[in-house]
Design a protein around this motif. Structure first.
Motif, short mmCIF file in Angstrom:
data_model
loop_
_atom_site.label_atom_id
_atom_site.label_comp_id
_atom_site.label_asym_id
_atom_site.label_seq_id
_atom_site.Cartn_x
_atom_site.Cartn_y
_atom_site.Cartn_z
N TRP A 172 0.82 -1.21 0.00
CA TRP A 172 0.00 0.00 0.00
C TRP A 172 0.86 1.26 0.00
N LEU A 173 1.98 1.23 0.73
CA LEU A 173 2.86 2.40 0.77
C LEU A 173 3.45 2.67 -0.61
N SER A 174 3.95 1.64 -1.26
CA SER A 174 4.53 1.83 -2.60
C SER A 174 3.46 2.28 -3.59
N LEU A 175 2.24 1.73 -3.46
CA LEU A 175 1.15 2.12 -4.34
C LEU A 175 0.78 3.59 -4.14
N ALA A 176 0.77 4.04 -2.87
CA ALA A 176 0.45 5.44 -2.58
C ALA A 176 1.49 6.38 -3.17
N ILE A 177 2.77 6.02 -3.03
CA ILE A 177 3.84 6.87 -3.58
C ILE A 177 3.76 6.90 -5.10
N MET A 178 3.54 5.74 -5.73
CA MET A 178 3.43 5.71 -7.18
C MET A 178 2.23 6.50 -7.68
N THR A 179 1.11 6.42 -6.94
CA THR A 179 -0.08 7.18 -7.32
C THR A 179 0.18 8.67 -7.23
N LEU A 180 0.87 9.10 -6.16
CA LEU A 180 1.20 10.51 -5.99
C LEU A 180 2.05 11.01 -7.15
N VAL A 181 3.08 10.25 -7.50
CA VAL A 181 3.96 10.63 -8.62
C VAL A 181 3.17 10.68 -9.92
N LEU A 182 2.32 9.67 -10.13
CA LEU A 182 1.54 9.61 -11.37
C LEU A 182 0.60 10.81 -11.48
N VAL A 183 -0.07 11.16 -10.39
CA VAL A 183 -1.00 12.29 -10.42
C VAL A 183 -0.26 13.58 -10.73
N VAL A 184 0.88 13.80 -10.06
CA VAL A 184 1.66 15.02 -10.30
C VAL A 184 2.11 15.11 -11.75
N VAL A 185 2.62 14.00 -12.29
CA VAL A 185 3.09 13.99 -13.67
C VAL A 185 1.96 14.30 -14.65
N PHE A 186 0.79 13.68 -14.46
CA PHE A 186 -0.30 13.89 -15.40
C PHE A 186 -0.90 15.29 -15.26
N VAL A 187 -0.94 15.82 -14.05
CA VAL A 187 -1.44 17.18 -13.86
C VAL A 187 -0.52 18.18 -14.55
N LEU A 188 0.79 18.02 -14.35
CA LEU A 188 1.74 18.92 -15.01
C LEU A 188 1.69 18.76 -16.53
N PHE A 189 1.55 17.51 -16.97
CA PHE A 189 1.47 17.25 -18.41
C PHE A 189 0.26 17.98 -19.01
N ALA A 190 -0.90 17.82 -18.38
CA ALA A 190 -2.12 18.46 -18.89
C ALA A 190 -1.99 19.99 -18.84
N TYR A 191 -1.38 20.49 -17.77
CA TYR A 191 -1.22 21.95 -17.62
C TYR A 191 -0.36 22.53 -18.73
N PHE A 192 0.78 21.90 -19.00
CA PHE A 192 1.69 22.44 -20.00
C PHE A 192 1.17 22.25 -21.43
N VAL A 193 0.45 21.13 -21.65
CA VAL A 193 -0.16 20.95 -22.97
C VAL A 193 -1.18 22.06 -23.23
N TYR A 194 -1.95 22.39 -22.21
CA TYR A 194 -2.94 23.46 -22.37
C TYR A 194 -2.28 24.83 -22.48
N LYS A 195 -1.30 25.09 -21.61
CA LYS A 195 -0.68 26.41 -21.57
C LYS A 195 0.06 26.72 -22.87
N TYR A 196 0.75 25.73 -23.40
CA TYR A 196 1.58 25.97 -24.58
C TYR A 196 0.97 25.37 -25.85
N ARG A 197 -0.33 25.23 -25.86
CA ARG A 197 -1.00 24.69 -27.04
C ARG A 197 -0.84 25.67 -28.22
N TYR A 198 -0.97 25.13 -29.39
CA TYR A 198 -0.81 25.95 -30.61
C TYR A 198 -2.03 26.85 -30.78
#
Length: 235
Positions: free
Chosen positions: A40-66
């Motif tokens: 559960w601990l490893s799953l929680a850490i992986m979920t946290l990393v995954l959420v941060v990565v996808f949130v940043l990904f979506a933010y930058f795709v939107y911010k720097y869209r053509y």
């Protein structure tokens, strides 16, 4: 498209057909709970990393869209950002330390040992386990031997002395604790602590021949009084 859908459905059906009602994430022993905690601990850490990565990904795709307004825009060349670089270096190190400390501690505490104790400590039940094609044999402290049925007292530490008579097997009671490989000509001591009352299923988790799937055993954890009566009856 219809054929593709049927193929995907067939694949999911095959995967689900290998599932059973065994719940390894709801263990019935202190040993299993420590192991589930790491999962559960490893799953929680992986979920946290995954959420941060996808949130940043979506933010930058939107911010720097053509857009037409930006078609001639040229970003400023930046040499680096010391604070940002330290942030995305230090945070992963901290997360790895958070995961590594309990993992190392629990692994060292629970790893099977090659030295078997001669006399069990108070509150510990000692059982010798022999794996062979295609059955398990359990020898209790009074010398009685039982095949493919393991009876244990509740709320006690169980010390298993494991060995194989032929080839490599894997001793596994999923709802009590993780699997342990059992080797020929080598004895391992594995302790499962504070087992809870109930009925469970044990199995060999290492392919060991054509009848491997039938190399299972039943596990019953009963009260200490009932266990003493069971041992006496075996005599």
């Amino acid at each position: 498209m219809k054929k593709l859908g049927l193929l995907i459905l067939s694949g999911f059906t095959l995967m689900l057909s290998g599932c059973s009602g065994i719940n390894v994430l709801d263990p019935k022993s202190s040993t299993g709970k420590d192991q589930a905690y790491l999962i559960w601990l490893s799953l929680a850490i992986m979920t946290l990393v995954l959420v941060v990565v996808f949130v940043l990904f979506a933010y930058f795709v939107y911010k720097y869209r053509y857009s037409k307004a930006r078609k001639d825009y040229k970003p400023v060349d930046v040499d680096g950002n010391r604070k940002l670089e330290l942030t995305y270096t230090i945070i992963p190190v901290i997360l790895l330390i958070i995961l590594a400390v309990p993992t190392v501690r629990i692994t060292l505490e629970q790893s099977p040992d090659t030295s078997a104790s001669q006399t069990p400590e108070d509150g510990t039940t000692k059982i010798e386990v022999t794996g062979r094609q295609f059955e398990w044999e359990f020898k209790h402290e009074n010398g009685a031997e039982v095949k493919d049925e393991l009876v244990l007292p509740e709320d006690e530490d169980i010390e298993f002395n494991l060995h194989s008579e032929d080839l490599i097997h894997s001793f596994w009671i999923p709802e009590l604790a993780g699997k342990v490989d059992v080797f020929p000509n080598k004895e391992l001591t594995y302790i499962i602590r504070d087992v809870e009352r109930g009925e469970y299923e044990g199995k060999c988790a290492e392919f060991c021949g054509v009848q491997h799937t039938n190399m299972t055993f039943s596990v019953k954890v009963i009260s200490k009084e009932d266990y003493r009566a069971y041992i006496n009856d075996l005599k």
